[in-house]
Scaffold this active site. Structure first.
Site, short mmCIF file in Angstrom:
data_model
loop_
_atom_site.label_atom_id
_atom_site.label_comp_id
_atom_site.label_asym_id
_atom_site.label_seq_id
_atom_site.Cartn_x
_atom_site.Cartn_y
_atom_site.Cartn_z
N ASN A 16 73.63 25.98 93.52
CA ASN A 16 73.75 27.41 93.25
C ASN A 16 75.01 27.97 93.88
OD1 ASN A 16 71.32 27.66 91.76
ND2 ASN A 16 70.17 27.58 93.66
N CYS A 17 75.39 29.14 93.41
CA CYS A 17 76.57 29.85 93.88
C CYS A 17 76.59 29.87 95.40
CB CYS A 17 76.53 31.27 93.33
SG CYS A 17 77.97 32.24 93.73
N PRO A 18 77.69 29.57 96.02
CA PRO A 18 79.03 29.36 95.46
C PRO A 18 79.41 27.89 95.29
CG PRO A 18 79.24 29.64 97.81
CD PRO A 18 77.75 29.71 97.48
#
Length: 78
Positions: A16-18
């Site tokens: 998941n981000c980042p």
């Protein structure tokens, strides 16, 4: 189906981000100018993050493909 042949594949599925953007940046550092990176991710946020990363850094987003819950980006290193 994509019509691009990548020089390197980065599978960032499940991240998941980042992390997808950070791993994309690192993978691009290993390529020569003009080479193509395929990035595979399952993070919906990457649909905005990867194009924004390309705009900021000057790399070319060649194609985006969505299939089977995955988002696949093809980037050409500047």
């Amino acid at each position: 189906m994509a019509t691009v042949t990548p020089d390197k594949v980065l599978d960032a599925s499940g991240l998941n981000c980042p992390l997808p953007v950070l791993k994309t940046k690192k993978a691009l550092e290993e390529l020569q100018s003009g080479q193509i990176l395929e990035v595979i991710t399952t993070d919906p946020g990457a649909k905005a993050d990867i194009p924004a990363f390309c705009s900021r850094t000057g790399h070319e987003l060649i194609e985006t493909v969505e299939e089977g819950g995955k988002i696949i980006f093809y980037l050409r290193k500047k």
